[in-house]
Design a protein around this motif. Sequence first.
Motif, PDB file in Angstrom:
ATOM      1  N   THR A 284       0.828  -1.212   0.000  1.00  0.00           N
ATOM      2  CA  THR A 284       0.000   0.000   0.000  1.00  0.00           C
ATOM      3  C   THR A 284       0.858   1.257   0.000  1.00  0.00           C
ATOM      4  OG1 THR A 284      -1.755  -1.155   1.205  1.00  0.00           O
ATOM      5  CG2 THR A 284      -1.796   1.254   1.236  1.00  0.00           C
ATOM      6  N   GLN A 285       1.922   1.236   0.809  1.00  0.00           N
ATOM      7  CA  GLN A 285       2.788   2.410   0.887  1.00  0.00           C
ATOM      8  C   GLN A 285       3.542   2.655  -0.416  1.00  0.00           C
ATOM      9  OE1 GLN A 285       2.909   4.801   2.763  1.00  0.00           O
ATOM     10  NE2 GLN A 285       4.932   5.767   2.613  1.00  0.00           N
ATOM     11  N   LEU A 286       4.019   1.587  -1.049  1.00  0.00           N
ATOM     12  CA  LEU A 286       4.727   1.756  -2.320  1.00  0.00           C
ATOM     13  C   LEU A 286       3.798   2.317  -3.393  1.00  0.00           C
ATOM     14  CD1 LEU A 286       6.938  -1.483  -2.470  1.00  0.00           C
ATOM     15  CD2 LEU A 286       7.642   0.853  -1.888  1.00  0.00           C
ATOM     16  N   ALA A 287       2.532   1.874  -3.375  1.00  0.00           N
ATOM     17  CA  ALA A 287       1.556   2.402  -4.333  1.00  0.00           C
ATOM     18  C   ALA A 287       1.326   3.890  -4.087  1.00  0.00           C
ATOM     19  CB  ALA A 287       0.244   1.629  -4.219  1.00  0.00           C
ATOM     20  N   ARG A 288       1.248   4.302  -2.829  1.00  0.00           N
ATOM     21  CA  ARG A 288       1.098   5.725  -2.494  1.00  0.00           C
ATOM     22  C   ARG A 288       2.283   6.533  -2.998  1.00  0.00           C
ATOM     23  NH1 ARG A 288       0.528   6.339   3.688  1.00  0.00           N
ATOM     24  NH2 ARG A 288       0.123   8.514   3.145  1.00  0.00           N
ATOM     25  N   LEU A 289       3.472   6.006  -2.762  1.00  0.00           N
ATOM     26  CA  LEU A 289       4.677   6.717  -3.198  1.00  0.00           C
ATOM     27  C   LEU A 289       4.732   6.829  -4.715  1.00  0.00           C
ATOM     28  CD1 LEU A 289       7.280   5.099  -0.774  1.00  0.00           C
ATOM     29  CD2 LEU A 289       6.409   7.443  -0.681  1.00  0.00           C
ATOM     30  N   ALA A 290       4.377   5.747  -5.407  1.00  0.00           N
ATOM     31  CA  ALA A 290       4.386   5.771  -6.867  1.00  0.00           C
ATOM     32  C   ALA A 290       3.403   6.798  -7.402  1.00  0.00           C
ATOM     33  CB  ALA A 290       4.064   4.383  -7.417  1.00  0.00           C
ATOM     34  N   GLY A 293       4.778  10.150  -7.607  1.00  0.00           N
ATOM     35  CA  GLY A 293       5.895  10.356  -8.521  1.00  0.00           C
ATOM     36  C   GLY A 293       7.218   9.783  -8.055  1.00  0.00           C
ATOM     37  N   VAL A 294       7.215   9.048  -6.950  1.00  0.00           N
ATOM     38  CA  VAL A 294       8.456   8.462  -6.454  1.00  0.00           C
ATOM     39  C   VAL A 294       8.809   7.249  -7.305  1.00  0.00           C
ATOM     40  CG1 VAL A 294       9.567   7.298  -4.508  1.00  0.00           C
ATOM     41  CG2 VAL A 294       8.045   9.257  -4.108  1.00  0.00           C
ATOM     42  N   ARG A 295      10.064   7.181  -7.719  1.00  0.00           N
ATOM     43  CA  ARG A 295      10.532   6.021  -8.484  1.00  0.00           C
ATOM     44  C   ARG A 295      10.761   4.858  -7.532  1.00  0.00           C
ATOM     45  NH1 ARG A 295      15.222   3.470  -9.403  1.00  0.00           N
ATOM     46  NH2 ARG A 295      15.577   2.476 -11.431  1.00  0.00           N
ATOM     47  N   ILE A 296      10.082   3.752  -7.773  1.00  0.00           N
ATOM     48  CA  ILE A 296      10.241   2.561  -6.955  1.00  0.00           C
ATOM     49  C   ILE A 296      11.282   1.666  -7.624  1.00  0.00           C
ATOM     50  CG2 ILE A 296       9.087   0.616  -5.873  1.00  0.00           C
ATOM     51  CD1 ILE A 296       8.074   3.408  -5.004  1.00  0.00           C
TER      52      ILE A 296
END
Length: 329
Positions: A284-290, A293-296
């Motif tokens: 969930t957190q990675l989806a929020r960051l993406a 605009g955060v590069r995962i």
Amino acid sequence: MRFETDEAKQIAYSVIKAVGANDAVARSLTEAVISAELAGSRAVGFAHLPDYLDGFLKGRIAVDSEPAIRFPVPAAITVDARKGIAQLGFDQAFEELITRASTYGIVALTMSNSFTVGELGYYTRRLAERGLVSIATCNATAQMTTLESGRAVYGTNPVSFAAPVANGRPLVIDQASSATAFVNVRNAAERNETIPEGWAVDQNGKPTTDAREAVKGLLVAFGGARGANIAMMMEVLAAGVTGANWSMDAPSFAEGSESPGIGLFLVALKPEIFSADFPVRLSTQLARLADMGVRIPGSHIKVREIDVPSEVIDRVRSYAEWSQGDERL
């Protein structure tokens, strides 16, 4: 040249066997090479394989070494690679590492006396695929300097972190303490390309963008003193704690007949012991960051077939031809 995974595996395995490695060594190294290619880490895939092949032929890597594995305390594993490849030692300790991390919540693994570890993310990614969070580091032959020293004091001393993600690929971060990895500079030199400013200094200690001059010189840490401090911390863990050679004392991984004898340090933990729904929370957190605009790291990689420059495959195959006459793979 484009290969299906099985075909690429056969090429790598056959060449490794052709230079004298036993079956266990060939299988471990082949899996690591293919994994690096599929993860998009091509600089440490087939492009790095000739370093191993030459090492087998010149005696820098033992072709049939059997790692020595000990369990000094319940939550610790030590591996002596005995001048062999790190991948084999890790393979042989892997299931026990999983079991002990699941039993005790956390476990540390140290390895000493090995050749270069290849793609560091290979080790943490495999653990994340089995549900563990891990962080790892290693050292290498000294090829990095600090702005104050001007002398070779550290390896590229990378750090890798990986964690399981619910219904998705693991999060894997793998980066060097240097501004780039040495193989990237060497590859640029072979292609007669320039390199970005801040990657390296020449043999006189002066900053250079000429890859051919950089190969003769040294890499520099990313971020100046902060990067150098990280390299020092990684050196203490990878060489000091493991009992491996300090980078300054490690023989070359590219020349001579002595093993670099470097180290790997890794800590793995079972996240559910601390946070029962960790993989879901991380997803969930990675989806929020993406969405912000955060590069995962790794999220853009969708490799199904393996593309290898023809000159790299020709170089890999040449080792088998050199050691076995005109037999071709």
